[in-house]
Design a protein around this motif. Structure first.
Motif: not given
Length: 278
Positions: A18-32, A34-46
């Motif tokens: 709810f902060l105007p800084i993009s949660s999905t943007g933060h999660l995408t960067v952090l997931e990357k 951490l070594g995850y494939q950010i466009d894998d179906p399980d990661i996008t669903a998570f």
């Protein structure tokens, strides 16, 4: 995904939803990172599913307001005499405002889960939309309150919410900016971001949970997903309470500066090859 990573990702989701800084943007960067494939179906669903924790926090925090709107809406449906009630009209305005994101989300689901997860999009969106937020923040008249919100306001804010399908723009940033440009005060614009997020995030969660159940089970794991969701709920509740107090007395400047700094860092890491885009 181990429990510590799940807690970390859930905390980031809850703090940034709810902060105007993009949660999905933060999660995408952090997931990357951490070594995850950010466009894998399980990661996008998570990433979509753990947002439900923030939804539950919003429902709990605004339960009295939401119950008032809901009961007024049902009264108005049953009795034409009740349709002049401001809460009845506001409920219909919220319903109308949620339609655009539902349409866009379904039409562009594949692009949202694949192409737009590219970190180049995230970095550019973090920086680029900051200028929109800056313009809205500096030109805001704040002459209208919650009681003066109309269906035109919620429809326009709902259309703006569609921009948030691009990670880095921020659902709350888009809706808050649209609210300010419509002349709403900052607290009302922020509450509109909360209210309109509930059906959008709930729909995304249910869609991903049903269609990607097996991918979650075989990939990230449902234990990690539920741990992250619970963490998101706890942190988001505190974040909502803090944001409403903060925004009542401050502009969006601190968020804008942070967005530009983070976006610049992401682009530098990409340009130097320190991080891959997908």
């Amino acid at each position: 995904m181990n429990v510590l990573e799940a807690i970390l990702l859930g905390a980031v989701e809850g703090l940034t939803e709810f902060l105007p800084i993009s949660s999905t943007g933060h999660l995408t960067v952090l997931e990357k990172l951490l070594g995850y494939q950010i466009d894998d179906p399980d990661i996008t669903a998570f990433t979509a599913i753990i947002q439900s924790g923030a939804v539950l926090a919003t429902l709990l925090f605004f339960r009295r307001d939401l119950w008032r709107f809901l009961t007024a809406w049902f009264r108005g449906i049953r009795s034409p005499a009740e349709r002049g009630d401001a809460d009845y009209k506001f409920a219909w305005a919220l319903i109308l405002g949620t339609i655009p994101i539902g349409i866009v989300g379904l039409l562009f689901q594949d692009a949202i889960e694949t192409t737009l997860r590219n970190l180049w999009f995230v970095g550019c969106a973090l920086i680029g939309f900051s200028f929109v937020m800056l313009f809205a923040d500096r030109t805001a008249t704040q002459t209208r309150s919650e009681e003066q919100v109309t269906w035109r306001d919620t429809l326009i804010i709902g259309v703006a919410q569609c921009l948030a399908v691009i990670p880095g723009i921020s659902r709350s940033g888009a809706t808050m900016s649209a609210g300010l440009l419509r002349g709403l005060d900052r607290v009302t614009a922020t509450k509109m971001a909360f209210f309109l997020s509930i059906p959008a995030l709930t729909g995304a969660t249910l869609l991903q949970a049903v269609t990607k159940f097996d991918e979650i089970a075989d990939g990230v794991g449902w234990t990690a997903t539920l741990v992250a969701t619970f963490t998101s709920f706890v942190v988001a509740y505190a974040a909502v309470a803090w944001l409403l107090r903060f925004i009542a007395h401050h502009t969006y400047t601190v968020f804008i500066v942070y967005r530009v700094a983070l976006g610049s860092l992401v682009l530098i890491l990409l340009a130097t090859g320190a991080v891959a885009a997908t």
